[in-house]
Scaffold this active site. Structure first.
Site, short mmCIF file in Angstrom:
data_model
loop_
_atom_site.label_atom_id
_atom_site.label_comp_id
_atom_site.label_asym_id
_atom_site.label_seq_id
_atom_site.Cartn_x
_atom_site.Cartn_y
_atom_site.Cartn_z
N LYS A 1 0.82 -1.21 0.00
CA LYS A 1 0.00 0.00 0.00
C LYS A 1 0.85 1.26 0.00
O LYS A 1 0.39 2.33 -0.41
CB LYS A 1 -0.94 0.02 1.20
CG LYS A 1 -1.75 -1.26 1.39
CD LYS A 1 -2.52 -1.67 0.15
CE LYS A 1 -3.34 -2.92 0.42
NZ LYS A 1 -4.04 -3.42 -0.78
N TYR B 1 -12.36 -14.92 3.88
CA TYR B 1 -11.29 -13.92 4.03
C TYR B 1 -10.73 -13.97 5.45
O TYR B 1 -11.47 -13.95 6.44
CB TYR B 1 -11.85 -12.52 3.76
CG TYR B 1 -10.88 -11.40 4.08
CD1 TYR B 1 -9.99 -10.95 3.12
CD2 TYR B 1 -10.85 -10.81 5.34
CE1 TYR B 1 -9.10 -9.93 3.40
CE2 TYR B 1 -9.96 -9.79 5.63
CZ TYR B 1 -9.08 -9.36 4.66
OH TYR B 1 -8.20 -8.35 4.95
N TYR C 1 -3.00 -12.53 3.16
CA TYR C 1 -2.79 -12.28 1.74
C TYR C 1 -1.66 -13.14 1.16
O TYR C 1 -1.91 -14.09 0.41
CB TYR C 1 -2.49 -10.80 1.48
CG TYR C 1 -3.65 -9.90 1.84
CD1 TYR C 1 -4.62 -9.59 0.89
CD2 TYR C 1 -3.78 -9.36 3.11
CE1 TYR C 1 -5.69 -8.78 1.21
CE2 TYR C 1 -4.85 -8.55 3.44
CZ TYR C 1 -5.81 -8.27 2.49
OH TYR C 1 -6.87 -7.47 2.80
#
Length: 333
Positions: free
Chosen positions: A49, A263, A289
């Site tokens: 990010k 998730y 992730y």
């Protein structure tokens, strides 16, 4: 692709390393595996990010923002990096954390990224799971504007066309590093969630005519939905860059076989991937992730999808701080 016309700040220690994984490559007896170390971007333990935030914070400053808003899951890597980036420019931050994973261990709600969010000093608000979190973000922005503030709202994952420019930059780095070392990658693999990383990589690598196909390993959405979302954002990024023609739909490929039950919910493959890379190469993945993304890569090698003689690049998007929120997954009480 001229990126100089977009407002931008410098946050990333770049170019991030591109490393060969010799021990793991030998162990799996498949392709030569390389890793792009975007876990080493340098901002508050690093992560993907940071690249997106160079353009998002740049735009926020250009617009005269007085506060940064964003949202994510409780253990969001994006939220942690956004707070840190805003701090670098003296901008206060309000973040919305969604309880996307229910019934987790107490560490999930107090350790890992949540602990870092608090140390970094953001104003934190919580939301139950299942809400439209970007809609919640816009409602908060409207409320703050009524109070005289100029908020800049960053969507989850920093995933809009402006944020995706960060991964156009990463694509440029990958192509340059490959050229310098005489490498040609048969596949570029990474974990795909909020879509901005894959959209930027696809737009960048296609725009550069690299010939490096991208495979996103989904950590949340089904394949069809994820491909649709990635393609939409990749085309928006393509248009923002002013590239000619239309980005081909076949350039967006997603595999959603490694999500598990949901998730952020651990899988045996994720645990194996985290431990295998740590013990073979001394590199830490994250449980949400990159752990699932790398689990997909390992399984696809074992199934013969990637084979000896090929070169595969895994883009490590960071997030190892999240391991501390999953302590009992790796060391059961």
């Amino acid at each position: 692709m001229d990126l100089s016309r977009f407002p931008r700040v410098r946050l990333t220690q770049a170019p991030t390393p591109l490393e060969y994984l010799p021990r793991l490559s030998r162990l799996l007896d498949g392709p030569d595996i390389y890793i792009k170390r975007d876990d080493n971007t340098g901002l508050a333990t690093g992560g993907n990010k940071t690249r997106k935030l160079e353009f998002l914070i740049g735009e926020a400053l250009a617009l005269g923002a007085t506060r940064i808003l964003t949202q994510g899951a409780t253990q969001s890597n994006h939220v942690r990096q956004t707070i840190a980036a805003a701090n670098r420019f003296g901008l206060p931050t309000t973040v919305l954390l969604e309880e996307r994973v229910s019934g987790a261990h107490a560490d999930y709600y107090a350790n890992g990224n949540v602990l870092l969010d608090r140390i970094l000093g953001a104003q934190i608000e919580y939301r139950p799971g299942g809400l439209d979190m970007n809609q919640e973000l816009q409602a908060l922005a409207a409320e703050l504007r009524e109070k005289g503030e100029k908020p800049y709202a960053i969507p989850g994952g920093g995933s809009n066309a402006v944020g995706a420019l960060g991964y156009v930059v990463s694509a440029q780095e990958i192509v340059a590093q490959a050229r310098e070392r005489g490498l040609r990658f048969d596949h570029v693999v990474h974990a795909t969630g909020s879509t901005g990383t894959q959209a930027g990589l696809v737009a960048g690598l296609q725009g550069l005519e690299s010939g490096f196909p991208v495979l996103g390993i989904s950590v949340r959405a089904p394949r069809e939905k994820q491909e649709e979302n990635v393609l939409r954002l990749a085309r928006q990024t393509w248009d923002l860059l002013g590239l000619r023609g239309e980005l081909p739909a076949e350039s967006v490929v997603v595999n959603a076989d490694y999500v598990g039950t949901g998730y952020g919910v651990p899988t045996p493959g994720m645990v194996e991937a985290v431990e295998l890379l740590a013990r073979q190469e001394g590199i830490l993945l994250d449980p949400v992730y990159t752990g699932k993304g790398f689990a997909g890569l390992i399984d696809l090698i074992r199934k013969g999808h990637f084979v000896r003689g090929q070169k595969v690049l895994f883009v490590h998007t960071g997030g190892a701080a999240g391991l501390f929120a999953y302590r009992t997954t790796f060391v059961p009480a």
